[in-house]
Write a protein that holds these residues in place. Structure first.
Motif, mmCIF file in Angstrom:
data_model
loop_
_atom_site.group_PDB
_atom_site.id
_atom_site.type_symbol
_atom_site.label_atom_id
_atom_site.label_comp_id
_atom_site.label_asym_id
_atom_site.label_seq_id
_atom_site.Cartn_x
_atom_site.Cartn_y
_atom_site.Cartn_z
ATOM 1 N N THR A 66 62.955 28.823 -52.869
ATOM 2 C CA THR A 66 62.759 29.347 -54.213
ATOM 3 C C THR A 66 61.872 28.439 -55.048
ATOM 4 O OG1 THR A 66 64.905 30.485 -54.162
ATOM 5 C CG2 THR A 66 63.915 30.092 -56.316
ATOM 6 N N ARG A 79 66.241 32.361 -59.910
ATOM 7 C CA ARG A 79 65.804 33.729 -59.632
ATOM 8 C C ARG A 79 66.473 34.725 -60.578
ATOM 9 N NH1 ARG A 79 67.506 31.762 -54.595
ATOM 10 N NH2 ARG A 79 69.305 33.138 -54.794
ATOM 11 N N ASP A 131 68.352 37.102 -59.686
ATOM 12 C CA ASP A 131 69.719 37.372 -59.249
ATOM 13 C C ASP A 131 70.654 36.184 -59.462
ATOM 14 O OD1 ASP A 131 68.313 35.957 -57.376
ATOM 15 O OD2 ASP A 131 69.046 37.056 -55.632
ATOM 16 N N GLU A 132 70.212 35.149 -60.145
ATOM 17 C CA GLU A 132 71.079 34.025 -60.516
ATOM 18 C C GLU A 132 70.781 33.602 -61.957
ATOM 19 O OE1 GLU A 132 70.352 30.951 -57.662
ATOM 20 O OE2 GLU A 132 68.257 30.679 -58.238
ATOM 21 N N SER A 139 63.665 38.220 -57.067
ATOM 22 C CA SER A 139 64.988 38.100 -56.457
ATOM 23 C C SER A 139 64.917 37.363 -55.126
ATOM 24 C CB SER A 139 65.590 39.492 -56.237
ATOM 25 O OG SER A 139 64.838 40.193 -55.239
ATOM 26 N N HIS A 140 66.080 37.167 -54.526
ATOM 27 C CA HIS A 140 66.157 36.476 -53.234
ATOM 28 C C HIS A 140 65.335 37.209 -52.176
ATOM 29 C CE1 HIS A 140 68.100 35.275 -49.367
ATOM 30 N NE2 HIS A 140 68.088 34.099 -49.942
ATOM 31 N N TYR A 141 65.341 38.535 -52.208
ATOM 32 C CA TYR A 141 64.563 39.336 -51.252
ATOM 33 C C TYR A 141 63.071 39.026 -51.371
ATOM 34 C CZ TYR A 141 62.270 43.364 -49.124
ATOM 35 O OH TYR A 141 61.454 44.165 -48.364
ATOM 36 N N GLN A 168 62.256 35.625 -49.747
ATOM 37 C CA GLN A 168 62.273 35.670 -48.285
ATOM 38 C C GLN A 168 61.045 36.386 -47.736
ATOM 39 O OE1 GLN A 168 64.539 33.974 -46.522
ATOM 40 N NE2 GLN A 168 65.464 33.337 -48.457
ATOM 41 N N THR A 201 73.345 28.643 -46.269
ATOM 42 C CA THR A 201 73.192 29.229 -47.597
ATOM 43 C C THR A 201 73.024 28.171 -48.682
ATOM 44 O OG1 THR A 201 75.612 29.317 -47.809
ATOM 45 C CG2 THR A 201 74.488 31.292 -47.024
ATOM 46 N N THR A 218 68.634 24.354 -55.649
ATOM 47 C CA THR A 218 68.641 25.792 -55.411
ATOM 48 C C THR A 218 67.867 26.070 -54.138
ATOM 49 O OG1 THR A 218 68.130 27.960 -56.348
ATOM 50 C CG2 THR A 218 66.578 26.206 -56.803
ATOM 51 N N ASN A 219 68.219 27.132 -53.431
ATOM 52 C CA ASN A 219 67.569 27.419 -52.160
ATOM 53 C C ASN A 219 66.645 28.619 -52.274
ATOM 54 O OD1 ASN A 219 66.982 27.155 -49.436
ATOM 55 N ND2 ASN A 219 68.608 28.525 -48.827
#
Length: 287
Positions: free
Chosen positions: A12, A146, A148-149, A197-199, A202, A276, A286-287
């Motif tokens: 991220t 992100r 989503d967080e 977002s995380h998606y 990735q 994770t 953060t990842n």
């Protein structure tokens, strides 16, 4: 006002560096000043020059700290950050602060859910020192939170308390520190603003030739679940056994219910979702 991207080595924050250039790209490395923790570097990674490369980086702004010998994070992060620098075409400044061994001795404690001091000392203090000594405060600091967080941005702090000088007290014949709290950064969260977002993260890295650590942040972190800590013993035994020995020596533990040595003897839950990272609440990991 200087803009700063705070990088952790995860996908991220690396996305942040790749898509939102800043005046300064800063990476704070968590260090272990004990050669026993790096026993697998040369054997596993086949790179005898990496430790020197890291020291060359840290020497520029952190020559007051001991030479680098090991990190509590997945050592893959060292290669990741050098590759990321090549990809973005801009310098990434490496900093470090107090190492694990000195920090544990100084605090007389091991970080856990009730004593969450490790990120502040090893990451935030190191970045604050860099900006205070070499640049102008306050700065605009971008953090890789992100969409989503989004709740993590609500815990972002803009002030820092630091020791400005010492004064001698005649009556007690002792020195006392004087402290000052200043505004040192203004938070910016471009990934939240852009609803990344995380998606999205990735997908972005799928076709990029950069290898990220399987498990981000410190491998011995108390935020991680026992099964992830157990897996880290398989992947990075020297780092994890260093941490387990520290627990035994200090008679303190990272986790509430089990010591790391007890966790190392647990069975591995094969359906556990490994890698994770750790949801560090301090505002950097953060990842």
């Amino acid at each position: 006002m200087v803009t700063v991207n705070s990088l952790s080595g995860g996908k991220t924050s690396s996305y942040l560096a790749a898509n939102y250039p800043a005046d300064l790209e800063v990476f704070a490395l968590c260090c272990i000043d004990d050669h026993n923790a790096n026993a697998h570097y040369r054997q596993r990674y086949k790179d005898t020059k990496m430790i020197q490369r890291v020291n060359d980086k840290l020497q520029k702004y952190c020559s007051n700290w001991p030479e680098f010998v090991a990190t509590s994070e997945d050592p893959q992060i060292l290669w990741t950050m050098f590759d990321l620098e090549q990809m973005i075409g801009r310098e990434i400044i490496w900093v470090r602060g107090m190492g694990w061994d000195q920090m544990l001795e100084f605090k007389k404690a091991i970080p856990n859910m009730s004593k969450r001091f490790c990120t502040s000392i090893m990451k935030m203090q190191a970045i604050f020192d860099l900006l205070l000594m070499y640049f102008e405060l306050p700065v605009k600091m971008r953090i890789g939170y992100r969409w989503d967080e989004v709740e993590r941005a609500e815990r972002f702090t803009e002030t820092w308390k630091y020791a400005t000088h010492c004064e001698f007290r005649q009556k007690s014949n002792s020195w006392i520190h004087r402290w000052k709290e200043i505004v040192w950064r203004q938070g910016e969260f471009p990934l939240i603003d852009a609803k990344i977002s995380h998606y999205d993260i990735q997908e972005f890295w799928k076709d990029k030739n950069i290898v990220f650590p399987h498990d981000s942040n410190c491998l011995n972190c108390f935020w991680k679940q026992e099964q992830q800590l157990r897996k880290n013993f398989d992947n990075h035994a020297p780092i994890m056994y260093w941490a387990a020995i520290k627990e035994a020596m200090m008679k303190r533990t990272f986790k509430d219910k089990n010591t790391l040595l007890q966790i190392s003897k647990m069975g591995l839950q094969l359906d556990f979702l490994f890698g994770t990272g750790a949801g560090c609440q301090a505002g950097f990991c953060t990842n």
